[in-house]
Design an enzyme around this catalytic site. Structure first.
Site, PDB file in Angstrom:
ATOM      1  N   ASN A   9      -6.500 -31.556  30.150  1.00 38.22           N
ATOM      2  CA  ASN A   9      -7.666 -31.321  31.004  1.00 38.22           C
ATOM      3  C   ASN A   9      -8.878 -31.295  30.084  1.00 38.22           C
ATOM      4  O   ASN A   9      -9.108 -30.307  29.381  1.00 38.22           O
ATOM      5  CB  ASN A   9      -7.506 -29.972  31.739  1.00 38.22           C
ATOM      6  CG  ASN A   9      -8.771 -29.581  32.491  1.00 38.22           C
ATOM      7  OD1 ASN A   9      -9.659 -30.404  32.693  1.00 38.22           O
ATOM      8  ND2 ASN A   9      -8.846 -28.319  32.907  1.00 38.22           N
ATOM      9  N   TRP A  10      -9.607 -32.401  30.101  1.00 42.31           N
ATOM     10  CA  TRP A  10     -10.732 -32.505  29.169  1.00 42.31           C
ATOM     11  C   TRP A  10     -11.911 -31.616  29.574  1.00 42.31           C
ATOM     12  O   TRP A  10     -12.848 -31.447  28.805  1.00 42.31           O
ATOM     13  CB  TRP A  10     -11.220 -33.958  29.090  1.00 42.31           C
ATOM     14  CG  TRP A  10     -10.283 -34.900  28.401  1.00 42.31           C
ATOM     15  CD1 TRP A  10      -9.041 -34.626  27.885  1.00 42.31           C
ATOM     16  CD2 TRP A  10     -10.522 -36.294  28.126  1.00 42.31           C
ATOM     17  NE1 TRP A  10      -8.488 -35.746  27.317  1.00 42.31           N
ATOM     18  CE2 TRP A  10      -9.370 -36.791  27.456  1.00 42.31           C
ATOM     19  CE3 TRP A  10     -11.572 -37.174  28.383  1.00 42.31           C
ATOM     20  CZ2 TRP A  10      -9.271 -38.131  27.043  1.00 42.31           C
ATOM     21  CZ3 TRP A  10     -11.470 -38.503  27.980  1.00 42.31           C
ATOM     22  CH2 TRP A  10     -10.328 -38.972  27.316  1.00 42.31           C
ATOM     23  N   LYS A  11     -11.861 -31.082  30.772  1.00 42.54           N
ATOM     24  CA  LYS A  11     -12.977 -30.284  31.308  1.00 42.54           C
ATOM     25  C   LYS A  11     -14.287 -31.093  31.198  1.00 42.54           C
ATOM     26  O   LYS A  11     -14.241 -32.319  31.253  1.00 42.54           O
ATOM     27  CB  LYS A  11     -13.070 -28.926  30.614  1.00 42.54           C
ATOM     28  CG  LYS A  11     -11.731 -28.195  30.566  1.00 42.54           C
ATOM     29  CD  LYS A  11     -11.884 -26.737  30.264  1.00 42.54           C
ATOM     30  CE  LYS A  11     -10.517 -26.120  30.007  1.00 42.54           C
ATOM     31  NZ  LYS A  11     -10.511 -24.689  30.174  1.00 42.54           N
ATOM     32  N   HIS A  95      -8.267 -25.277  39.962  1.00 39.70           N
ATOM     33  CA  HIS A  95      -8.364 -24.723  38.600  1.00 39.70           C
ATOM     34  C   HIS A  95      -9.168 -23.421  38.678  1.00 39.70           C
ATOM     35  O   HIS A  95     -10.109 -23.305  39.455  1.00 39.70           O
ATOM     36  CB  HIS A  95      -9.047 -25.728  37.677  1.00 39.70           C
ATOM     37  CG  HIS A  95      -8.967 -25.345  36.231  1.00 39.70           C
ATOM     38  ND1 HIS A  95      -9.787 -24.394  35.678  1.00 39.70           N
ATOM     39  CD2 HIS A  95      -8.140 -25.764  35.242  1.00 39.70           C
ATOM     40  CE1 HIS A  95      -9.470 -24.260  34.394  1.00 39.70           C
ATOM     41  NE2 HIS A  95      -8.478 -25.068  34.111  1.00 39.70           N
ATOM     42  N   GLU A  97     -11.419 -22.267  36.893  1.00 39.49           N
ATOM     43  CA  GLU A  97     -12.868 -22.426  36.688  1.00 39.49           C
ATOM     44  C   GLU A  97     -13.542 -22.885  37.977  1.00 39.49           C
ATOM     45  O   GLU A  97     -14.690 -22.530  38.251  1.00 39.49           O
ATOM     46  CB  GLU A  97     -13.127 -23.396  35.526  1.00 39.49           C
ATOM     47  CG  GLU A  97     -12.783 -22.741  34.192  1.00 39.49           C
ATOM     48  CD  GLU A  97     -12.362 -23.683  33.085  1.00 39.49           C
ATOM     49  OE1 GLU A  97     -12.567 -24.904  33.207  1.00 39.49           O
ATOM     50  OE2 GLU A  97     -11.789 -23.187  32.082  1.00 39.49           O
ATOM     51  N   GLU A 167      -1.417 -20.803  35.567  1.00 33.32           N
ATOM     52  CA  GLU A 167      -2.436 -20.622  34.530  1.00 33.32           C
ATOM     53  C   GLU A 167      -3.034 -19.225  34.641  1.00 33.32           C
ATOM     54  O   GLU A 167      -3.967 -19.010  35.428  1.00 33.32           O
ATOM     55  CB  GLU A 167      -3.553 -21.656  34.708  1.00 33.32           C
ATOM     56  CG  GLU A 167      -3.103 -23.092  34.544  1.00 33.32           C
ATOM     57  CD  GLU A 167      -4.200 -23.958  33.967  1.00 33.32           C
ATOM     58  OE1 GLU A 167      -3.945 -24.600  32.947  1.00 33.32           O
ATOM     59  OE2 GLU A 167      -5.313 -23.963  34.511  1.00 33.32           O
ATOM     60  N   GLY A 173      -8.647 -20.783  27.740  1.00 35.21           N
ATOM     61  CA  GLY A 173      -9.776 -20.924  26.820  1.00 35.21           C
ATOM     62  C   GLY A 173     -10.023 -19.693  25.968  1.00 35.21           C
ATOM     63  O   GLY A 173     -11.050 -19.588  25.302  1.00 35.21           O
ATOM     64  N   GLY A 233      -5.976 -27.535  27.990  1.00 37.58           N
ATOM     65  CA  GLY A 233      -7.433 -27.658  27.978  1.00 37.58           C
ATOM     66  C   GLY A 233      -7.940 -28.026  26.603  1.00 37.58           C
ATOM     67  O   GLY A 233      -7.860 -29.186  26.177  1.00 37.58           O
ATOM     68  N   GLY A 234      -8.442 -27.032  25.887  1.00 37.01           N
ATOM     69  CA  GLY A 234      -9.090 -27.280  24.589  1.00 37.01           C
ATOM     70  C   GLY A 234      -8.291 -28.163  23.651  1.00 37.01           C
ATOM     71  O   GLY A 234      -8.856 -29.071  23.020  1.00 37.01           O
TER      72      GLY A 234
HETATM   73  C1  PEP Z   1      -7.065 -25.436  31.287  1.00 40.67           C
HETATM   74  O1  PEP Z   1      -8.221 -25.834  31.238  1.00 40.67           O
HETATM   75  O2  PEP Z   1      -6.377 -25.660  32.284  1.00 40.67           O
HETATM   76  C2  PEP Z   1      -6.552 -24.691  30.142  1.00 40.67           C
HETATM   77  C3  PEP Z   1      -5.313 -24.252  30.197  1.00 40.67           C
HETATM   78  O3  PEP Z   1      -7.392 -24.512  29.081  1.00 40.67           O
HETATM   79  P1  PEP Z   1      -6.975 -24.043  27.591  1.00 40.67           P
HETATM   80  O4  PEP Z   1      -5.762 -24.821  27.200  1.00 40.67           O
HETATM   81  O5  PEP Z   1      -8.165 -24.372  26.769  1.00 40.67           O
HETATM   82  O6  PEP Z   1      -6.686 -22.590  27.670  1.00 40.67           O
END
Ligand code: PEP
Length: 260
Positions: A9-11, A95, A97, A167, A173, A233-234
């Site tokens: 997930n590049w966000k 998600h 966010e 999640e 994050g 994510g990151g």
């Molecule tokens: C996400 O954005 O779904 C996520 C799990 O982020 P991260 O891996 O950065 O915690």
């Protein structure tokens, strides 16, 4: 047998140049990794660029959101039909966010899920509790409520067309991942709850873990029996990390296959 899936997930990150550099590293490295499944969920403006780059590879294209409406006067909205038109296979729905920053309710998430399914996209439905909810002991209640909203609108069978992602909000994050035991406990709860209604559906449903997955912790998380991969994510923005996480998924897959 459920195939492991790793979805990046590049966000809201990337540029034409950085996307190209990332994919030029990731695509050839993942090419030999058969049996596991891979995807990248990218910002809307880059879907066409990434679709072209992924063409012919074993990495699928995903989006990060879909509008809850079909078409028309919804300025800024991006419909399920548009995502399908651009070659998306997956779309992240609900998600945390989106739920917290953009105020998406369980009901809106359910409407988005319905749009994804209608357009034959595979929703990656995210559920998870906040730290306060975990500390109050209501993790299962929260996850069940988020799932039930989708089941009530779309029907239980619609879950057969989706991927779930557990999640925990406190792990996203933050660099603080759930322990493999904590992840497994919630994944097992979700699967058992669905199995009470439809065992086969529950057995076949992929449930990803998301929340600070890195190369260093992916192997132990993916080794859990009900963890079917990760939403990353990151770490999906760093080619070396993402490739190592994908390799960990394949290794976990091979272990499961060897035992079967
Ligand atoms: C996400 O954005 O779904 C996520 C799990 O982020 P991260 O891996 O950065 O915690």
């Amino acid at each position: 047998m459920r195939a492991k899936l790793v979805a990046g997930n590049w966000k809201m990150n990337g540029s034409l140049a950085s996307n190209q550099a990332l994919l030029e590293a990731v695509i050839p490295a993942l090419a030999p990794l058969a049996r596991a499944r891979f995807a990248v969920c990218v910002p809307f403006p880059y879907l066409a660029q990434v679709a072209q780059a992924l063409h012919g590879s074993n990495v699928a294209l995903g989006a990060q959101d879909v509008c809850q409406f079909e078409a028309g006067a919804y300025t800024g909205g991006v419909s399920g039909a548009m995502l399908a038109d651009l070659g998306c296979r997956y779309v992240i729905v609900g998600h945390s966010e989106r739920r917290t920053v953009f105020g998406e309710s369980d009901e809106i998430v359910a409407l988005k899920f319905a749009q994804a399914v209608k357009h034959r996209l595979t929703p990656i439905l995210c559920v998870g509790e906040t730290l306060a909810e975990r500390e109050s002991g209501v993790t299962e209640t929260v996850v069940a409520r988020q799932l039930d909203a989708v089941v009530e609108r779309c029907g239980l069978r619609a879950l057969a067309q989706c991927v779930l992602a557990y999640e925990p909000v406190w792990a996203i994050g933050t660099g603080k991942n759930a322990t493999p035991g904590q992840a497994q406990a919630v994944h097992a709860y979700i699967r058992a709850r669905l199995a009470a209604a439809d065992r086969r559906l529950a057995d076949e449903l992929a449930i990803l873990y998301g929340g600070s997955v890195k190369a260093a912790n992916a192997g132990e998380l993916f080794a859990m029996p009900d963890v079917d991969g990760g939403l990353i994510g990151g770490a999906s923005l760093a080619a070396g990390e993402f490739i190592a996480i994908c390799r960990a998924a394949l290794a976990a897959q091979e272990t499961v296959t060897a035992k079967a």
